[in-house]
Write a protein that holds these residues in place. Structure first.
Motif, PDB file in Angstrom:
ATOM      1  N   ARG A 167      -3.689  -5.219  -2.713  1.00 23.91           N
ATOM      2  CA  ARG A 167      -3.470  -4.173  -1.718  1.00 23.91           C
ATOM      3  C   ARG A 167      -2.752  -2.994  -2.368  1.00 23.91           C
ATOM      4  NH1 ARG A 167      -5.335  -1.071   1.972  1.00 23.91           N
ATOM      5  NH2 ARG A 167      -3.991  -0.631   3.760  1.00 23.91           N
ATOM      6  N   GLY A 168      -1.883  -3.274  -3.312  1.00 20.38           N
ATOM      7  CA  GLY A 168      -1.229  -2.201  -4.063  1.00 20.38           C
ATOM      8  C   GLY A 168      -2.225  -1.354  -4.840  1.00 20.38           C
ATOM      9  N   PHE A 169      -3.274  -1.975  -5.390  1.00 23.49           N
ATOM     10  CA  PHE A 169      -4.303  -1.212  -6.098  1.00 23.49           C
ATOM     11  C   PHE A 169      -4.930  -0.156  -5.177  1.00 23.49           C
ATOM     12  CE2 PHE A 169      -5.691  -4.430  -9.622  1.00 23.49           C
ATOM     13  CZ  PHE A 169      -4.430  -4.321 -10.178  1.00 23.49           C
ATOM     14  N   TYR A 182       0.839  -1.209   0.000  1.00 23.64           N
ATOM     15  CA  TYR A 182       0.000   0.000   0.000  1.00 23.64           C
ATOM     16  C   TYR A 182       0.870   1.253   0.000  1.00 23.64           C
ATOM     17  CZ  TYR A 182      -3.595   3.164   2.048  1.00 23.64           C
ATOM     18  OH  TYR A 182      -4.474   4.180   2.325  1.00 23.64           O
ATOM     19  N   GLY A 183       1.877   1.275   0.856  1.00 25.15           N
ATOM     20  CA  GLY A 183       2.769   2.423   0.916  1.00 25.15           C
ATOM     21  C   GLY A 183       3.734   2.489  -0.250  1.00 25.15           C
ATOM     22  N   PHE A 184       4.172   1.323  -0.752  1.00 22.94           N
ATOM     23  CA  PHE A 184       5.122   1.311  -1.865  1.00 22.94           C
ATOM     24  C   PHE A 184       4.526   1.987  -3.101  1.00 22.94           C
ATOM     25  CE2 PHE A 184       6.752  -0.782  -5.729  1.00 22.94           C
ATOM     26  CZ  PHE A 184       8.080  -0.395  -5.633  1.00 22.94           C
ATOM     27  N   VAL A 185       3.285   1.660  -3.423  1.00 20.18           N
ATOM     28  CA  VAL A 185       2.645   2.258  -4.598  1.00 20.18           C
ATOM     29  C   VAL A 185       2.536   3.771  -4.431  1.00 20.18           C
ATOM     30  CG1 VAL A 185       0.472   2.390  -5.888  1.00 20.18           C
ATOM     31  CG2 VAL A 185       1.414   0.169  -5.242  1.00 20.18           C
ATOM     32  N   GLY A 234     -10.507  -7.896  -5.378  1.00 18.94           N
ATOM     33  CA  GLY A 234      -9.442  -8.881  -5.508  1.00 18.94           C
ATOM     34  C   GLY A 234      -9.067  -9.511  -4.182  1.00 18.94           C
ATOM     35  N   MET A 235      -8.898  -8.683  -3.140  1.00 19.41           N
ATOM     36  CA  MET A 235      -8.536  -9.237  -1.830  1.00 19.41           C
ATOM     37  C   MET A 235      -9.663 -10.063  -1.237  1.00 19.41           C
ATOM     38  SD  MET A 235      -6.222  -6.351   0.106  1.00 19.41           S
ATOM     39  CE  MET A 235      -7.311  -4.956  -0.231  1.00 19.41           C
TER      40      MET A 235
END
Length: 395
Positions: free
Chosen positions: A115-117, A63-66, A101-102
């Motif tokens: 989670r990245g989305f 989540y934070g990386f994106v 998705g999750m």
């Protein structure tokens, strides 16, 4: 400046009107609810699907990386075209995809992607904060940020409470499906949000971007915010819920943890911007906030019951609530209006380092030494933040 109907506007002269404020708050509530409804059960359901503690840390950190990758480019793009609202509207689509998705795909590794989305959606908070703060006079930026963060925290806390209740009543997939539904509503409602058109300008070049980022105040508060953001993503949005399940928490109790934390974040956000910063100054408020978080984190491993854990988490969240809007207001205090989205993008991208690295560190600590070690790590990070705030924040 003009609105979408072409009428001239001068935002910031007196603050937003009541109707405009209600529209903005509605979008803000839907925005954060679609991202937080499933959080009480996200880490526990990954655990049930067979994820290791290290993988849970990676899921949380994606989540934070994106946001780390996207926030500066989005801020530059928005400044270049002079628009904010389209980014907010289309950001809801990523929230819908991520929640579905999750919720529906059982493979825990795939949760990293979805989670990245949701991190794509959260990246659009740049636009929300810039639009809202631009509706207030320049000397009320701290107040505007306090209101925005308070509404954000209230939305998050009610979303987590309802998410836990949905999990108990309909199963642990229900909060994900409900979050996707709120994303659909948010997409529709946000299309009616007034978009303040600002003067279009060339995107800042690399040298200008570096110059903006090297402003001492902006860089200082951005690095402090990175430390700060590691704290909730290691605790309430990460391993506090895992620890709670070890203590025997049910879905509704997981929701209550998020609710209690959100209440205290909201109290801290409003009281900090409205009362404490004008009286004590930003440096004192930020130092107090980090200190509270550190003291509470040290106490969490001693919790023997879910409600003891709740009490300690609430004190920790009060500290983070005091600190974030103060840092946000400082981040754009010395930046020209036509570069504020870029500056806010820089600020939020740098603090995404904490959202990304914090859960990775937490996963490594939990996997190597057990979940209580996560909270000792949080106490260390908070102590560093308090010392740095006392030394380097001059306002």
């Amino acid at each position: 400046m003009t609105n979408d109907s072409g009428k001239s506007e001068t935002p910031g002269a007196k603050g937003p009107g009541s109707g405009e404020l209600i529209r903005f708050i509605s979008v803000l509530v839907l925005f954060w609810s679609s991202l937080y409804l499933f959080l009480p059960v996200m880490a526990p359901i990954a655990d049930l699907r067979g994820a290791s503690l290290a993988l849970i840390g990676i899921i949380v950190s994606s989540y934070g990386f994106v946001q780390l990758v996207l926030r500066i480019p989005l801020g530059i793009w928005s400044d270049r075209i002079g628009r904010r609202r389209p980014f907010i509207t289309y950001g809801f689509l990523a929230a819908i995809a991520g929640a579905l998705g999750m919720g529906l795909i059982e493979n825990p590794v795939m949760m990293v992607l979805f989670r990245g989305f949701t991190g794509v959606t959260a990246s659009m908070w740049i636009m929300l904060t810039v639009v809202f703060s631009g509706r207030f006079p320049a000397d009320q930026t701290a107040r505007a940020m306090g209101i925005a963060v308070m509404v954000t925290n209230l939305s998050q806390l009610f979303a987590t409470l309802v998410g836990g209740l949905l999990a108990d009543r309909f199963g642990w997939h229900a909060p994900f499906l409900a979050a996707a539904a709120l994303g659909v509503i948010g997409f529709i409602v946000s299309r009616g949000l007034s978009d303040v058109r600002e003067s279009k300008g060339p995107a800042p070049g690399f040298r200008e971007l570096i110059a903006i980022g090297r402003q001492r105040l902006l860089l200082t508060v951005s690095l402090l915010a990175a430390l700060l953001q590691a704290i909730p993503h290691m605790t309430i949005w990460g391993f506090t819920t895992v620890f709670a399940v070890e203590l025997g928490a049910r879905g509704s109790e997981l929701g209550m943890l998020g609710f209690g934390a959100g209440i205290m974040m909201a109290v801290g956000a409003y009281s900090g911007g409205r009362f404490l910063v004008p009286r004590l100054g930003a440096r004192v408020v930020v130092t107090i906030g980090f200190s509270l978080a550190g003291a509470a984190a040290l106490a969490i491993p001693a919790a023997a019951h879910v409600y003891q854990l709740l009490a300690f988490q609430m004190v920790l969240s009060l500290g983070t609530g005091l600190t974030l809007p103060t840092l946000m207001s400082l981040s754009i205090a010395t930046v020209p209006p036509d570069r504020r989205a870029t500056a806010m993008g820089f600020f939020q991208a740098i603090y995404s380092l904490g959202m990304f690295s914090g859960p990775l560190i937490a996963g490594a600590l939990a996997g190597g030494f057990g979940v209580p070690a996560v909270f000792i790590g949080v106490a260390v990070i908070s102590s560093v933040g308090a010392v740095c705030a006392a030394v380097f924040v001059k306002r």
